[in-house]
Design an enzyme around this catalytic site. Structure first.
Site, PDB file in Angstrom:
ATOM      1  CE  LYS A 101      33.945 -14.818   8.770  1.00  0.00           C
ATOM      2  NZ  LYS A 101      35.453 -14.564   8.426  1.00  0.00           N
ATOM      3  CG  ASP A 130      33.535 -18.668   7.775  1.00  0.00           C
ATOM      4  OD1 ASP A 130      34.125 -19.181   8.770  1.00  0.00           O
ATOM      5  OD2 ASP A 130      33.967 -18.114   6.919  1.00  0.00           O
TER       6      ASP A 130
HETATM    7  O1  C5P Z   1      35.047 -23.725   3.963  1.00  0.00           O
HETATM    8  P1  C5P Z   1      34.854 -22.608   3.074  1.00  0.00           P
HETATM    9  O2  C5P Z   1      34.338 -23.399   1.758  1.00  0.00           O
HETATM   10  O3  C5P Z   1      34.358 -21.588   3.331  1.00  0.00           O
HETATM   11  O4  C5P Z   1      36.506 -22.622   2.543  1.00  0.00           O
HETATM   12  C1  C5P Z   1      36.971 -21.968   1.377  1.00  0.00           C
HETATM   13  C2  C5P Z   1      38.248 -22.028   0.899  1.00  0.00           C
HETATM   14  O5  C5P Z   1      38.965 -21.429   1.741  1.00  0.00           O
HETATM   15  C3  C5P Z   1      38.593 -23.573   0.810  1.00  0.00           C
HETATM   16  O6  C5P Z   1      38.445 -24.393  -0.493  1.00  0.00           O
HETATM   17  C4  C5P Z   1      40.123 -23.329   1.155  1.00  0.00           C
HETATM   18  O7  C5P Z   1      40.654 -23.107   0.164  1.00  0.00           O
HETATM   19  C5  C5P Z   1      40.413 -22.279   2.132  1.00  0.00           C
HETATM   20  N1  C5P Z   1      40.128 -22.721   3.548  1.00  0.00           N
HETATM   21  C6  C5P Z   1      41.437 -23.063   3.994  1.00  0.00           C
HETATM   22  N2  C5P Z   1      41.274 -23.618   5.535  1.00  0.00           N
HETATM   23  C7  C5P Z   1      40.022 -23.305   6.229  1.00  0.00           C
HETATM   24  C8  C5P Z   1      39.032 -22.681   5.758  1.00  0.00           C
HETATM   25  C9  C5P Z   1      39.040 -22.373   4.335  1.00  0.00           C
HETATM   26  O8  C5P Z   1      42.385 -23.419   3.561  1.00  0.00           O
HETATM   27  N3  C5P Z   1      40.114 -23.828   7.614  1.00  0.00           N
END
Ligand code: C5P
Length: 329
Positions: free
Chosen positions: A10, A137
């Site tokens: 993406k 995502d």
């Molecule tokens: O959701 P995902 O595991 O992809 O997110 C990875 C990291 O990115 C999270 O642990 C967080 O530190 C950060 N993040 C965030 N806010 C979001 C998405 C991701 O702070 N909306």
């Protein structure tokens, strides 16, 4: 017996970051576009859970049970009441830690492949439930196309749009950690003393501005709408990306931005021919590890005939590093 799934990367056409929530995640409002750069995930029945990684660059991908695709298989098996007796083979083309949701894509593909293997419909509600838990995502990697993402990114509203857009994706030498980029974003916001952006208002504005542009397929109209609140944080951590973005703009890209939390730089071009030209130029400049062309939007994680897997990788655009290119001349 095996099931093969193709899943796209993406680009965030626009990424608005709001305040930090009680769970530590940031409130987001984003417009996603799935692009034709694919990982292929093959699920095969096996005595026990297993993983094989192949592809252009698999450095840094967890190989144990902390791998997101394996976690997806385990959690789906639990939810469906079956044994996670599956071997996953992931052929990676999406850059690792590149800001293009490659890990999330593999998790989404694993969910679709395992669901099919275990006799569940590919729209079984367990898939969406597990996807939402696994990562911000993952739900978008299931749906693909164009979509508005809210919440922490996991709440997806599909956006209609028949226009096709052409991208050049410049991959950096080394990946960038998403939490690190969000941390830098927070430090910069605290220093500036700016209040967190109102994502509700931002959502309304984005829906209004993107609605017919995505349908028009006119890159010149999409270019001024591109934006990424994480870009300054990514550039602070990787100052060399600024030069890459400038180079692409000077060479004719209509728009240039860091993809998600970076470090991949995404360049919007007028059409397929200008994308190929820009890709050659960036490759020759030596600014990046590899350059690919892609178009979007494309569908999310899809079961394919294994015979079509090789073709999918070709349409992603060749992985060409300057080193390989020199050797070939
Ligand atoms: O959701 P995902 O595991 O992809 O997110 C990875 C990291 O990115 C999270 O642990 C967080 O530190 C950060 N993040 C965030 N806010 C979001 C998405 C991701 O702070 N909306």
């Amino acid at each position: 017996m095996s099931v093969t799934v193709r899943v796209p990367a993406k680009v965030n056409l626009h990424l608005g970051v709001g305040g930090v929530r009680a769970d530590g995640f940031h409130e987001l409002v984003t417009v996603f576009q799935a692009v034709s750069l694919y990982d292929i995930v093959e699920a095969t029945p096996a005595a026990s859970l297993g993983l094989t990684l192949t592809g252009a660059d698999t450095r840094g991908i967890p190989q144990g049970t902390d791998n997101l695709a394996l976690r997806a298989a385990v959690q789906l098996a639990e939810r469906l009441g079956v044994e996670p007796a599956v071997h996953l083979r992931i052929d990676k083309q999406i850059p690792v830690a590149g800001g293009m949701a490659g890990g999330s894509a593999d998790a989404a593909a694993a969910l679709v492949a395992c669901a099919r293997l275990w006799g569940a419909d590919t729209d079984h509600p367990a898939i969406a439930e597990v996807a939402e838990r696994l990562g911000s995502d993952v739900p978008f990697a299931l749906s693909g196309g164009n979509a508005l993402g809210t919440g922490r990114g996991e709440r997806i509203t599909p956006l209609a749009g028949h226009g096709r857009f052409h991208w050049v994706l410049a991959e950096a030498e080394q990946g960038l950690s998403t939490p690190l980029v969000f941390g830098e974003f927070d430090r910069r916001a605290a220093r500036a003393g700016a209040p967190a952006a109102d994502t509700g208002q931002h959502r309304t504005a984005l829906l209004r501005s993107f609605a017919d542009v995505l349908d028009s397929g006119e890159a010149a109209r999409l270019a001024p709408l591109l934006g990424n609140d994480l870009q300054d944080a990514a550039l602070a951590l990787r100052p060399e990306l600024d030069a890459t973005l400038r180079l692409g703009r000077r060479a004719g890209a209509l728009g240039a931005l860091v993809s998600g939390s970076g470090p991949t730089c995404a360049f919007l071009t007028e059409g397929a021919a200008s994308a190929a030209d820009l890709s050659e130029f960036l490759l020759g400049s030596g600014c990046c590890r590899a350059v690919r062309t892609a178009h979007g939007p494309v569908p999310g994680a899809t079961v394919i005939d294994p015979a079509d897997a090789a073709g999918s990788l070709e349409t992603a655009g060749a992985v060409r590093s300057p080193r390989i290119r020199k050797g070939a001349q």
